[in-house]
Design an enzyme around this catalytic site. Structure first.
Site, mmCIF file in Angstrom:
data_model
loop_
_atom_site.group_PDB
_atom_site.id
_atom_site.type_symbol
_atom_site.label_atom_id
_atom_site.label_comp_id
_atom_site.label_asym_id
_atom_site.label_seq_id
_atom_site.Cartn_x
_atom_site.Cartn_y
_atom_site.Cartn_z
ATOM 1 N N SER A 243 18.092 22.665 11.271
ATOM 2 C CA SER A 243 16.747 22.357 10.919
ATOM 3 C C SER A 243 16.361 20.898 11.023
ATOM 4 C CB SER A 243 16.890 22.539 9.100
ATOM 5 O OG SER A 243 15.474 22.554 8.480
ATOM 6 N N ASP B 38 15.244 29.154 10.023
ATOM 7 C CA ASP B 38 15.926 27.946 9.879
ATOM 8 C C ASP B 38 17.309 28.224 9.728
ATOM 9 O OD1 ASP B 38 17.284 25.767 8.315
ATOM 10 O OD2 ASP B 38 15.113 25.180 7.796
#
Length: 749
Positions: free
Chosen positions: A79, A226
């Site tokens: 991320s 993500d």
């Protein structure tokens, strides 16, 4: 010389010779020992966790490691940790990454709409209506379609693209200045996906795609989101890169306590936090005695608090004394660390000459447009600014969810792949709108509207726009906008408009009647767009209309009329916002000539012009405006063509339509202050406090026009940019003591 002396001399020479030989032999041994030490130093891996805005602390940690002269041999991130780590591995220093983050407008970055200055002129005018900015997709047989994320990520991708240009054509992440791995999640299978090759900017964007917020990214045949969903702290991934020691930075957000759980959204966020925390703790359990764990003290700040990025970067730089002591063992001497940095910096590459331009995967249907818009870049030196300017213009058409490019290698040539990704929820779009005007005295006006825009109808990108409005002012409008080529801005635009407007008859500030004016008009216009800031239209129009009293004495207004003539419309718009502009200008001149020879009831010439300009300093903005109009022969064909003043910002304090005439003029100055910063959330938007000063009047004939007849007025207002459009709560005042309170939705300056 005695024999004994000669013997001693020979002995000394022999000893000296042996010493020199020994020293000579010893020198390479010492150098070899140094080289061995260099080769046997532990390989150091850096692990960077996800955490949204909290991930900015990674930048501070990297800067601290650089100050301590701790080398990094490999990076693995998830991320926001992947974003920071990927930029570092692309050859940027901690200071470079900090500058990238400081220059970003985080609020704008998470709002997909192109900057208003980049929109084509006709898309800028979409803001001049009561329609909300967001649109829904429409597909035949499937109904309404929604995008896969609130944010498509165009601006985020371009920011990453710009920051990684130096390694744009490096597809093997082991060949980056520092080897790199990112972690993402396969949205279909839920599996973790290790990204060790490909387009770096796309990979970074994929790893940070928070589900439901940022749209997924297609990489290969996988739809990725993500990586924090499967492992927010990829310790095992970093270990697999052949490192001996790990420096692990965890910026995961803390779980909320009971008092902070106040809504279903809070509970949902807590659920996700628990899932992420469980994976993070499992990763920490893999740490070995020699590894170093860094947990910056970020307090309770949220993952969306991007306004605190500068402070977060500074916090990450403040590593505790105990951790610093452990890191000292991994530091290099000054000379060797300098060599390490030079090797990283020299890995950046010059893009050189663009050898070719071609459509990217999935953009074949736009091959003609890509060739027309970008084709002449082939054979020229790579110019990132010019490429971005052209990409912004295409994105400003508002029909693509992303306009992207990649530097790719084909044999010995390096070229450009252009990717025009049509909105996945298109190509037809639905917008809804609501307009409310209430002065708490004379009554309220409300309108609800819908708009359908069909794009890409033919190979020249024809568009069909249809609008319908119900309420106090019913309206139907449809227009076919047909460009005549992909390489110039000339267009033809036939349209049909049917509308009914309500007007008040006011006597001494009291409304004595309300009448309705209908117009039904067909128009054919030929025009050209001027860059992205202007437009010229020349057209013919034909239609009819009628005026009828709705409330009051029917004898006051009752007539029918025919419309026929020409029109010339010139527009300019460089304002950064139609709601609360802080810079730029706009202007419009419209000449409407009705002629009996073209079917009109009477000959009439109507000329109207307006101008406004905005400036800002800090939180304060100044908006100046002038507008005026004239029925050149003191006559108009339709009652819709008469000029009226009254209402908010049009001599505030006076009732709407309080002043009417064949001539009018209005000047106003508005000062407003931004009182809320707004944010990246769906329900966080800027708010303003303002004041206006206005002067103007209407006149029945041109001979009556005089400055000494001006009426003065003003207002105080609170305004905000809501998802439904601008909202105002205002108090208006006029010079004769008239006062009014206003609530407005959908009104623009």
């Amino acid at each position: 010389m005695p024999p004994r002396s000669r013997t001693r001399l020979h002995a000394r020479k022999a000893f000296l010779l042996l010493s020199i030989m020994a020293a000579t032999a010893a020198t390479p041994t010492i150098a070899a020992a140094d080289d061995a030490a260099a080769e046997t130093r532990p390989r150091i891996g850096l692990v960077l966790s996800g955490g949204g805005a909290r991930g900015a602390a990674h930048i501070g940690v990297i800067r601290a490691l650089e100050e301590m002269q701790v080398p990094i041999d490999a990076v693995a991130g998830t991320s926001m940790g992947a974003v920071v780590g990927g930029l570092y591995c692309a050859g940027l220093s901690g200071a470079d990454i900090e500058q990238v983050f400081r220059k970003l407008d985080w609020q704008d970055l998470f709002r997909d709409r192109a900057l208003r200055r980049d929109l084509v002129y006709r898309r800028k005018q979409d803001d001049r209506s009561i329609f909300a900015r967001g649109s829904l997709g429409l597909r035949y047989g499937e109904g309404v379609e929604l995008p896969l994320g609130l944010v498509q990520g165009q601006k985020i991708t371009q920011a990453l693209r710009s920051a990684t240009l130096g390694v744009a054509d490096v597809t093997d992440f082991d060949q980056l200045p520092t080897p790199f791995r990112a972690l993402a999640t396969d949205l279909e299978t839920g599996e973790g996906v290790v990204l060790d090759h490909g387009d770096l900017a796309t990979v970074l964007r994929a790893s940070m795609s928070a589900p439901g917020v940022l749209a997924p990214v297609e990489v290969g045949k996988r739809l990725l989101v993500d990586g924090g969903l499967v492992d927010n702290l990829p310790v095992g991934l970093a270990r697999s890169m052949g490192v001996d020691v790990l420096i692990v930075v965890d910026v995961s957000f803390p779980l909320a306590n009971r008092e902070e759980l106040q809504s279903p959204l809070d509970v949902t966020n807590q659920m996700l936090g628990i899932m992420v925390r469980r994976g993070t703790e499992a990763s920490k359990s893999q740490l070995q005695p020699g590894d170093v764990l860094i947990e910056p003290d970020l307090g309770p700040m949220t993952a969306l608090d991007f306004g605190s990025v500068p402070e977060v970067m500074a916090t990450g730089r403040n590593i505790s004394a105990g951790v610093r002591e452990r890191l000292k063992a991994l530091a290099l001497p000054v000379a060797r660390y300098s060599d390490y940095r030079v090797a990283r910096e020299s890995a950046g590459r010059d893009a050189g000459v663009v050898g070719f331009v071609r459509p990217g995967a999935g953009s074949g249907r736009d091959a003609a447009r890509i060739e027309a818009v970008f084709g002449d870049l082939a054979g020229e030196p790579f110019d990132a600014q010019e490429l971005q300017r052209r990409a912004n213009r295409q994105y400003g058409l508002n029909r693509y969810e992303a306009v992207d490019y990649q530097l790719v290698r084909d044999g010995d040539q390096r070229g450009l792949e252009i990717d025009l990704r049509t909105k996945s929820w298109g190509p037809s779009f639905l917008r809804l709108g609501l307009g409310i005007e209430s002065d708490y005295d004379e009554g309220s006006r409300a309108n609800a509207a819908g708009e359908i825009l069909m794009t890409g109808i033919n190979r020249l990108d024809g568009e069909w726009l249809t609008q319908a409005q119900l309420g106090e002012d019913p309206r139907f409008f449809t227009e076919w906008f047909q460009p005549l080529s992909l390489t110039n801005d000339v267009f033809v635009a036939p349209s049909l408009r049917h509308e009914i407007k309500s007007y008040d008859l006011v006597d001494d500030t009291s409304t004595i009647a309300r009448y309705r004016v209908r117009e039904s008009v067909a128009t054919i216009a030929l025009g050209t767009e001027i860059s992205n800031w202007g437009e010229i239209r020349l057209g013919l129009r034909r239609g009819d209309g009628a005026a009828r009293i709705r409330i009051g004495d029917p004898a006051l207004v009752d007539e029918e009329f025919d419309i026929g003539g020409t029109l010339l419309d010139l527009g300019y718009d460089s304002l950064d916002s139609a709601y609360f502009p802080t810079r730029g200008q706009s202007a419009r001149i419209r000449w409407q000539a009705d002629r009996e020879s073209l079917g009109a009831s009477v000959d009439a010439d109507l000329l109207a012009a307006s101008w406004q300009a905005a400036w800002s300093r800090g939180r304060y903005s100044l908006l100046l405006g002038l507008e005026g109009g004239s029925a050149l022969d003191d006559e108009f064909n339709s009652l819709q063509d008469q000029f009226t003043l009254g209402g908010f910002l049009e001599l505030s304090g006076l009732p709407r339509d309080a002043l009417t005439g064949t001539q009018y003029g209005l000047a106003r100055a508005i000062v407003f202050r931004r009182v809320s910063r707004g944010g990246t959330g769906l329900f966080e938007f800027p708010a303003y406090l303002g004041i206006s000063v206005e002067a103007g009047n209407t006149w029945q004939t041109r001979d009556e026009v005089a400055l000494d007849g001006l009426t003065f007025a003003g207002s105080f207002f609170f305004g905000a940019e809501s998802p439904l459009g601008p909202v105002y709560l205002a108090a208006g005042f006029a010079e004769q003591g008239e006062r009014a309170l206003y609530l407005l939705l959908g009104r623009t300056f």
